[in-house]
Design a protein around this motif. Structure first.
Motif, mmCIF file in Angstrom:
data_model
loop_
_atom_site.group_PDB
_atom_site.id
_atom_site.type_symbol
_atom_site.label_atom_id
_atom_site.label_comp_id
_atom_site.label_asym_id
_atom_site.label_seq_id
_atom_site.Cartn_x
_atom_site.Cartn_y
_atom_site.Cartn_z
ATOM 1 N N SER A 103 -73.376 -23.667 -14.868
ATOM 2 C CA SER A 103 -73.263 -24.248 -13.531
ATOM 3 C C SER A 103 -74.080 -23.472 -12.503
ATOM 4 O O SER A 103 -74.553 -22.375 -12.768
ATOM 5 N N ILE A 104 -74.189 -24.082 -11.331
ATOM 6 C CA ILE A 104 -74.848 -23.447 -10.195
ATOM 7 C C ILE A 104 -73.777 -23.319 -9.110
ATOM 8 O O ILE A 104 -73.215 -24.327 -8.674
ATOM 9 N N CYS A 105 -73.487 -22.106 -8.721
ATOM 10 C CA CYS A 105 -72.456 -21.861 -7.710
ATOM 11 C C CYS A 105 -73.124 -21.405 -6.419
ATOM 12 O O CYS A 105 -73.955 -20.501 -6.439
ATOM 13 N N TYR A 106 -72.736 -22.031 -5.341
ATOM 14 C CA TYR A 106 -73.289 -21.678 -4.036
ATOM 15 C C TYR A 106 -72.146 -21.304 -3.119
ATOM 16 O O TYR A 106 -71.216 -22.080 -2.911
ATOM 17 N N LEU A 107 -72.189 -20.094 -2.588
ATOM 18 C CA LEU A 107 -71.213 -19.617 -1.628
ATOM 19 C C LEU A 107 -71.867 -19.744 -0.260
ATOM 20 O O LEU A 107 -72.774 -18.986 0.072
ATOM 21 N N VAL A 108 -71.444 -20.727 0.511
ATOM 22 C CA VAL A 108 -72.077 -21.053 1.781
ATOM 23 C C VAL A 108 -71.223 -20.527 2.931
ATOM 24 O O VAL A 108 -70.053 -20.886 3.066
ATOM 25 N N LYS A 109 -71.827 -19.680 3.756
ATOM 26 C CA LYS A 109 -71.141 -19.120 4.924
ATOM 27 C C LYS A 109 -71.223 -20.117 6.073
ATOM 28 O O LYS A 109 -72.298 -20.589 6.432
ATOM 29 N N LYS A 110 -70.082 -20.466 6.649
ATOM 30 C CA LYS A 110 -70.046 -21.377 7.795
ATOM 31 C C LYS A 110 -70.535 -20.644 9.045
ATOM 32 O O LYS A 110 -70.320 -19.440 9.199
ATOM 33 N N ALA A 111 -71.168 -21.377 9.946
ATOM 34 C CA ALA A 111 -71.638 -20.779 11.201
ATOM 35 C C ALA A 111 -70.453 -20.382 12.081
ATOM 36 O O ALA A 111 -70.496 -19.359 12.762
ATOM 37 N N GLU A 112 -69.390 -21.189 12.054
ATOM 38 C CA GLU A 112 -68.174 -20.899 12.819
ATOM 39 C C GLU A 112 -67.004 -20.815 11.853
ATOM 40 O O GLU A 112 -66.917 -21.593 10.917
ATOM 41 N N ASN A 113 -66.101 -19.867 12.117
ATOM 42 C CA ASN A 113 -64.908 -19.739 11.281
ATOM 43 C C ASN A 113 -63.885 -20.790 11.687
ATOM 44 O O ASN A 113 -63.038 -20.556 12.546
ATOM 45 N N LYS A 114 -63.977 -21.951 11.056
ATOM 46 C CA LYS A 114 -63.003 -23.007 11.307
ATOM 47 C C LYS A 114 -62.947 -23.918 10.085
ATOM 48 O O LYS A 114 -63.902 -24.026 9.319
ATOM 49 N N TRP A 115 -61.810 -24.563 9.909
ATOM 50 C CA TRP A 115 -61.626 -25.480 8.791
ATOM 51 C C TRP A 115 -62.307 -26.797 9.088
ATOM 52 O O TRP A 115 -62.222 -27.310 10.202
ATOM 53 N N TRP A 116 -62.977 -27.341 8.091
ATOM 54 C CA TRP A 116 -63.628 -28.637 8.215
ATOM 55 C C TRP A 116 -62.674 -29.705 7.685
ATOM 56 O O TRP A 116 -61.962 -29.491 6.708
ATOM 57 N N SER A 117 -62.709 -30.872 8.309
ATOM 58 C CA SER A 117 -61.852 -31.963 7.850
ATOM 59 C C SER A 117 -62.396 -32.613 6.581
ATOM 60 O O SER A 117 -61.672 -33.295 5.866
ATOM 61 N N ARG A 118 -63.680 -32.403 6.299
ATOM 62 C CA ARG A 118 -64.322 -32.928 5.080
ATOM 63 C C ARG A 118 -65.591 -32.119 4.826
ATOM 64 O O ARG A 118 -66.007 -31.321 5.655
ATOM 65 N N LYS A 168 -68.408 -29.944 -7.317
ATOM 66 C CA LYS A 168 -67.068 -29.594 -6.853
ATOM 67 C C LYS A 168 -67.194 -28.740 -5.602
ATOM 68 O O LYS A 168 -68.150 -27.979 -5.466
ATOM 69 N N TRP A 169 -66.198 -28.840 -4.723
ATOM 70 C CA TRP A 169 -66.233 -28.021 -3.520
ATOM 71 C C TRP A 169 -64.825 -27.588 -3.112
ATOM 72 O O TRP A 169 -63.834 -28.236 -3.437
ATOM 73 N N ALA A 170 -64.764 -26.459 -2.417
ATOM 74 C CA ALA A 170 -63.536 -25.936 -1.830
ATOM 75 C C ALA A 170 -63.960 -25.159 -0.587
ATOM 76 O O ALA A 170 -65.139 -24.869 -0.401
ATOM 77 N N GLN A 171 -62.991 -24.845 0.270
ATOM 78 C CA GLN A 171 -63.343 -24.123 1.492
ATOM 79 C C GLN A 171 -62.290 -23.108 1.890
ATOM 80 O O GLN A 171 -61.150 -23.154 1.443
ATOM 81 N N ARG A 172 -62.717 -22.190 2.713
ATOM 82 C CA ARG A 172 -61.880 -21.275 3.479
ATOM 83 C C ARG A 172 -62.329 -21.450 4.916
ATOM 84 O O ARG A 172 -63.278 -22.176 5.184
ATOM 85 N N SER A 173 -61.696 -20.776 5.826
ATOM 86 C CA SER A 173 -62.076 -20.953 7.229
ATOM 87 C C SER A 173 -63.502 -20.477 7.496
ATOM 88 O O SER A 173 -64.172 -20.993 8.380
ATOM 89 N N ASP A 174 -63.989 -19.526 6.696
ATOM 90 C CA ASP A 174 -65.311 -18.955 6.954
ATOM 91 C C ASP A 174 -66.385 -19.339 5.945
ATOM 92 O O ASP A 174 -67.548 -19.060 6.162
ATOM 93 N N LEU A 175 -66.017 -19.990 4.822
ATOM 94 C CA LEU A 175 -67.042 -20.315 3.829
ATOM 95 C C LEU A 175 -66.685 -21.527 2.978
ATOM 96 O O LEU A 175 -65.562 -22.006 2.989
ATOM 97 N N LEU A 176 -67.702 -21.991 2.254
ATOM 98 C CA LEU A 176 -67.573 -23.112 1.324
ATOM 99 C C LEU A 176 -67.942 -22.645 -0.072
ATOM 100 O O LEU A 176 -68.833 -21.808 -0.236
ATOM 101 N N TYR A 177 -67.273 -23.215 -1.064
ATOM 102 C CA TYR A 177 -67.657 -23.026 -2.455
ATOM 103 C C TYR A 177 -68.216 -24.364 -2.932
ATOM 104 O O TYR A 177 -67.506 -25.370 -2.921
ATOM 105 N N ILE A 178 -69.454 -24.383 -3.333
ATOM 106 C CA ILE A 178 -70.058 -25.591 -3.882
ATOM 107 C C ILE A 178 -70.509 -25.252 -5.305
ATOM 108 O O ILE A 178 -71.317 -24.350 -5.503
ATOM 109 N N THR A 179 -69.962 -25.980 -6.279
ATOM 110 C CA THR A 179 -70.278 -25.744 -7.683
ATOM 111 C C THR A 179 -70.888 -27.007 -8.273
ATOM 112 O O THR A 179 -70.260 -28.066 -8.253
ATOM 113 N N ILE A 180 -72.095 -26.880 -8.777
ATOM 114 C CA ILE A 180 -72.790 -27.993 -9.423
ATOM 115 C C ILE A 180 -72.686 -27.764 -10.923
ATOM 116 O O ILE A 180 -73.195 -26.765 -11.439
ATOM 117 N N GLU A 181 -71.997 -28.652 -11.604
ATOM 118 C CA GLU A 181 -71.769 -28.496 -13.042
ATOM 119 C C GLU A 181 -72.901 -29.155 -13.815
ATOM 120 O O GLU A 181 -72.932 -30.373 -13.991
#
Length: 185
Positions: free
Chosen positions: A74-89, A8-21
């Motif tokens: 689960s395994i949760c990964y909080l990934v910091k984006k290099a640039e603060n911007k929304w990704w289209s996917r 599963k994944w979700a995002q903010r402008s500055d980071l991603l949430y990636i959860t592996i169930e």
């Protein structure tokens, strides 16, 4: 051959949430590269079935600011984006995403609903005195500004009513009991 766990994944402008169930994951290996390469492998179950996820994220990430948490479910990964911007996917490749990849609606926030961290939200105005701006600080409100609102009942008003009811006389006036005939008649 490895299987793909649900991701599963979700995002903010500055980071991603990636959860592996993957409950009871063992021998967990996580690898994240600055170019956006994401790799996960682990075994799970009594038969130690191998699971693997390997994909290229949409854009670059900050590996040093990203953190992972491995729990029993689960395994949760909080990934910091290099640039603060929304990704289209999430993935670099276009088209239909893999079937094991889903949106995490519990963590999802739309771009226009993200808490505003822009100028003004948390600005320090120092010793600027807003009262000097004359922005309607109570002028023209008459008795209401002075605290003389007739519709508002205070604690002392309530106490007077209780005293009145119990003694049959007004607490403030002290004069005639309420049941006595009117002296002006």
């Amino acid at each position: 051959m490895s299987r793909h766990p649900p991701v599963k994944w979700a995002q903010r402008s500055d980071l991603l949430y990636i959860t592996i169930e993957l409950p009871d994951a063992r021998d967990v290996k996580l690898k994240l590269e600055p170019e956006g390469k994401f790799y996960f492998s682990a075994t799970a179950g009594a038969d130690k079935i191998p699971f693997e996820v390997d994909f290229d994220l949409y854009d670059k990430v900050d590996v040093n600011e990203s953190i992972a948490s491995v729990t029993s479910r689960s395994i949760c990964y909080l990934v910091k984006k290099a640039e603060n911007k929304w990704w289209s996917r999430l993935l670099k490749q276009g088209g239909k995403p893999p079937v094991f990849l889903k949106v995490d609606w519990d963590k999802w926030v739309d771009e226009d609903e993200e808490p505003d961290n822009k100028a003004g939200a948390n600005m320090d105005f120092g010793d600027f005195d807003f009262s000097k701006l004359n922005m309607g600080g109570g002028e023209g409100l008459g008795d209401f500004a002075a605290g003389k609102d007739d519709d508002y009942e205070t604690e002392s008003d309530k106490e007077e009513e209780i005293t009145e009811h119990e003694s049959g006389t007004k607490a403030s006036g002290g004069g005639e009991p309420s049941g006595a005939p009117d002296a002006k008649a």
